[in-house]
Design a protein around this motif. Structure first.
Motif, PDB file in Angstrom:
ATOM      1  N   MET A   1      24.284  47.771  29.790  1.00 13.99           N
ATOM      2  CA  MET A   1      25.461  47.005  30.142  1.00 13.99           C
ATOM      3  C   MET A   1      25.608  45.885  29.132  1.00 13.99           C
ATOM      4  SD  MET A   1      26.024  45.727  33.972  1.00 13.99           S
ATOM      5  CE  MET A   1      27.579  45.412  34.646  1.00 13.99           C
ATOM      6  N   GLY A   2      26.781  45.770  28.567  1.00 13.83           N
ATOM      7  CA  GLY A   2      27.007  44.764  27.560  1.00 13.83           C
ATOM      8  C   GLY A   2      27.118  43.363  28.154  1.00 13.83           C
ATOM      9  N   GLU A   3      27.037  42.393  27.279  1.00 12.97           N
ATOM     10  CA  GLU A   3      27.094  40.994  27.714  1.00 12.97           C
ATOM     11  C   GLU A   3      28.440  40.679  28.358  1.00 12.97           C
ATOM     12  OE1 GLU A   3      25.226  37.453  28.363  1.00 12.97           O
ATOM     13  OE2 GLU A   3      24.356  39.225  27.446  1.00 12.97           O
ATOM     14  N   THR A   4      29.510  41.208  27.784  1.00 11.70           N
ATOM     15  CA  THR A   4      30.840  40.971  28.342  1.00 11.70           C
ATOM     16  C   THR A   4      30.963  41.566  29.729  1.00 11.70           C
ATOM     17  OG1 THR A   4      31.730  41.061  26.106  1.00 11.70           O
ATOM     18  CG2 THR A   4      33.303  41.240  27.909  1.00 11.70           C
ATOM     19  N   ALA A   5      30.416  42.768  29.905  1.00 13.33           N
ATOM     20  CA  ALA A   5      30.483  43.418  31.213  1.00 13.33           C
ATOM     21  C   ALA A   5      29.695  42.631  32.257  1.00 13.33           C
ATOM     22  CB  ALA A   5      29.954  44.840  31.110  1.00 13.33           C
ATOM     23  N   ARG A   6      28.558  42.062  31.850  1.00 16.98           N
ATOM     24  CA  ARG A   6      27.771  41.264  32.795  1.00 16.98           C
ATOM     25  C   ARG A   6      28.548  40.036  33.246  1.00 16.98           C
ATOM     26  NH1 ARG A   6      22.500  41.491  29.273  1.00 16.98           N
ATOM     27  NH2 ARG A   6      21.888  43.606  29.741  1.00 16.98           N
ATOM     28  N   TRP A   7      29.161  39.337  32.287  1.00 16.03           N
ATOM     29  CA  TRP A   7      29.925  38.150  32.648  1.00 16.03           C
ATOM     30  C   TRP A   7      31.132  38.511  33.501  1.00 16.03           C
ATOM     31  CZ3 TRP A   7      28.026  33.571  32.725  1.00 16.03           C
ATOM     32  CH2 TRP A   7      27.012  33.212  31.855  1.00 16.03           C
ATOM     33  N   SER A   8      31.762  39.634  33.181  1.00 12.73           N
ATOM     34  CA  SER A   8      32.907  40.071  33.986  1.00 12.73           C
ATOM     35  C   SER A   8      32.479  40.373  35.408  1.00 12.73           C
ATOM     36  CB  SER A   8      33.543  41.311  33.362  1.00 12.73           C
ATOM     37  OG  SER A   8      34.001  41.029  32.075  1.00 12.73           O
ATOM     38  N   ALA A   9      31.336  41.072  35.562  1.00 15.96           N
ATOM     39  CA  ALA A   9      30.844  41.393  36.894  1.00 15.96           C
ATOM     40  C   ALA A   9      30.502  40.122  37.666  1.00 15.96           C
ATOM     41  CB  ALA A   9      29.624  42.306  36.795  1.00 15.96           C
ATOM     42  N   LEU A  10      29.892  39.163  36.997  1.00 12.31           N
ATOM     43  CA  LEU A  10      29.564  37.897  37.647  1.00 12.31           C
ATOM     44  C   LEU A  10      30.830  37.178  38.090  1.00 12.31           C
ATOM     45  CD1 LEU A  10      27.460  35.718  38.379  1.00 12.31           C
ATOM     46  CD2 LEU A  10      27.840  34.776  36.105  1.00 12.31           C
ATOM     47  N   PHE A  11      31.814  37.128  37.209  1.00 15.12           N
ATOM     48  CA  PHE A  11      33.061  36.451  37.533  1.00 15.12           C
ATOM     49  C   PHE A  11      33.761  37.132  38.703  1.00 15.12           C
ATOM     50  CE2 PHE A  11      37.655  35.828  36.831  1.00 15.12           C
ATOM     51  CZ  PHE A  11      37.691  34.444  36.999  1.00 15.12           C
ATOM     52  N   LEU A  12      33.809  38.477  38.682  1.00 17.42           N
ATOM     53  CA  LEU A  12      34.451  39.193  39.782  1.00 17.42           C
ATOM     54  C   LEU A  12      33.683  39.001  41.085  1.00 17.42           C
ATOM     55  CD1 LEU A  12      35.510  42.494  38.026  1.00 17.42           C
ATOM     56  CD2 LEU A  12      36.987  40.658  38.833  1.00 17.42           C
ATOM     57  N   GLY A  13      32.353  38.934  40.996  1.00 24.07           N
ATOM     58  CA  GLY A  13      31.556  38.677  42.192  1.00 24.07           C
ATOM     59  C   GLY A  13      31.848  37.318  42.781  1.00 24.07           C
ATOM     60  N   ILE A  14      32.001  36.319  41.911  1.00 25.70           N
ATOM     61  CA  ILE A  14      32.325  34.975  42.389  1.00 25.70           C
ATOM     62  C   ILE A  14      33.701  34.962  43.034  1.00 25.70           C
ATOM     63  CG2 ILE A  14      32.846  32.620  41.636  1.00 25.70           C
ATOM     64  CD1 ILE A  14      30.608  33.001  39.525  1.00 25.70           C
ATOM     65  N   LEU A  15      34.670  35.622  42.393  1.00 22.25           N
ATOM     66  CA  LEU A  15      36.016  35.672  42.975  1.00 22.25           C
ATOM     67  C   LEU A  15      36.012  36.391  44.312  1.00 22.25           C
ATOM     68  CD1 LEU A  15      38.359  36.418  39.950  1.00 22.25           C
ATOM     69  CD2 LEU A  15      38.071  34.279  41.193  1.00 22.25           C
ATOM     70  N   TYR A  16      35.267  37.490  44.395  1.00 21.61           N
ATOM     71  CA  TYR A  16      35.198  38.225  45.651  1.00 21.61           C
ATOM     72  C   TYR A  16      34.564  37.362  46.737  1.00 21.61           C
ATOM     73  CZ  TYR A  16      33.767  41.458  49.246  1.00 21.61           C
ATOM     74  OH  TYR A  16      33.572  42.070  50.449  1.00 21.61           O
ATOM     75  N   GLY A  17      33.488  36.666  46.386  1.00 24.05           N
ATOM     76  CA  GLY A  17      32.827  35.804  47.358  1.00 24.05           C
ATOM     77  C   GLY A  17      33.742  34.705  47.854  1.00 24.05           C
ATOM     78  N   LYS A  18      34.503  34.112  46.942  1.00 25.47           N
ATOM     79  CA  LYS A  18      35.423  33.051  47.349  1.00 25.47           C
ATOM     80  C   LYS A  18      36.511  33.607  48.258  1.00 25.47           C
ATOM     81  CE  LYS A  18      36.480  29.691  44.623  1.00 25.47           C
ATOM     82  NZ  LYS A  18      36.968  28.857  43.545  1.00 25.47           N
ATOM     83  N   GLN A  19      37.015  34.789  47.936  1.00 20.43           N
ATOM     84  CA  GLN A  19      38.075  35.376  48.744  1.00 20.43           C
ATOM     85  C   GLN A  19      37.520  35.851  50.087  1.00 20.43           C
ATOM     86  OE1 GLN A  19      38.349  39.047  49.222  1.00 20.43           O
ATOM     87  NE2 GLN A  19      40.105  38.770  50.537  1.00 20.43           N
ATOM     88  N   ARG A  20      36.343  36.458  50.077  1.00 21.43           N
ATOM     89  CA  ARG A  20      35.771  37.047  51.286  1.00 21.43           C
ATOM     90  C   ARG A  20      35.328  35.987  52.275  1.00 21.43           C
ATOM     91  NH1 ARG A  20      34.112  38.879  55.416  1.00 21.43           N
ATOM     92  NH2 ARG A  20      32.630  40.541  55.740  1.00 21.43           N
ATOM     93  N   PHE A  21      34.698  34.930  51.787  1.00 23.15           N
ATOM     94  CA  PHE A  21      34.132  33.933  52.674  1.00 23.15           C
ATOM     95  C   PHE A  21      34.969  32.662  52.766  1.00 23.15           C
ATOM     96  CE2 PHE A  21      30.570  36.502  51.127  1.00 23.15           C
ATOM     97  CZ  PHE A  21      30.203  37.059  52.341  1.00 23.15           C
ATOM     98  N   GLY A  22      36.105  32.637  52.117  1.00 18.60           N
ATOM     99  CA  GLY A  22      37.032  31.533  52.245  1.00 18.60           C
ATOM    100  C   GLY A  22      36.559  30.234  51.630  1.00 18.60           C
ATOM    101  N   CYS A  23      35.751  30.306  50.601  1.00 13.96           N
ATOM    102  CA  CYS A  23      35.269  29.089  49.947  1.00 13.96           C
ATOM    103  C   CYS A  23      36.374  28.547  49.054  1.00 13.96           C
ATOM    104  CB  CYS A  23      34.022  29.389  49.118  1.00 13.96           C
ATOM    105  SG  CYS A  23      32.683  30.051  50.101  1.00 13.96           S
ATOM    106  N   ARG A  24      36.724  27.304  49.257  1.00 18.14           N
ATOM    107  CA  ARG A  24      37.782  26.732  48.432  1.00 18.14           C
ATOM    108  C   ARG A  24      37.263  26.322  47.067  1.00 18.14           C
ATOM    109  NH1 ARG A  24      38.906  25.593  53.520  1.00 18.14           N
ATOM    110  NH2 ARG A  24      40.987  25.948  54.281  1.00 18.14           N
TER     111      ARG A  24
END
Length: 122
Positions: free
Chosen positions: A1-24
């Motif tokens: 997995m490339g470095e860009t893909a890792r950062w993208s996955a991390l960013f998407l995980g953070i966005l999903y967590g914020k959306q899923r758990f309602g963190c402002r």
């Protein structure tokens, strides 16, 4: 997995967590509020959700027979198709081997001609 893909996955995980758990917002100074919100929410696989699921539907014997028949017929078709394609693939492999040998022989002859030719550039 490339470095860009890792950062993208991390960013998407953070966005999903914020959306899923309602963190402002999340900041290093206030991690407890975010963690408390996570702890308050129930997981997807809690006993409450499993208990709330409907019981499985009873499958009729006709449907079961149709499924098993389709599986059996698919296995028979696959075996028949494999037996049909196997000799064709063997012929293709033989033809490719003959072509490979001819190509190697042409390359060998070209190298001999190149080595035996008298040129001024030698």
């Amino acid at each position: 997995m490339g470095e860009t893909a890792r950062w993208s996955a991390l960013f998407l995980g953070i966005l999903y967590g914020k959306q899923r758990f309602g963190c402002r917002s999340w900041s290093p100074q206030q991690p407890r509020g975010w963690l408390e919100q996570l702890r308050k929410r129930k997981s997807v696989f809690t006993r409450d959700r499993i208990a709330a699921m409907l019981p499985p539907v009873a499958v009729t014997p006709l449907v079961k027979t149709a499924r098993w028949s389709a599986l059996f017929l698919g296995i028979l078709y696959g075996k028949q198709r494999f037996e049909y394609l196997k000799p064709l693939a063997e012929e293709d492999r033989k033809i490719e081997e003959i072509e490979r040998l001819a190509r190697v022989e042409r390359e060998r002859i070209a190298k001999e001609i190149e080595a035996n030719s008298e040129t001024i550039l030698k």
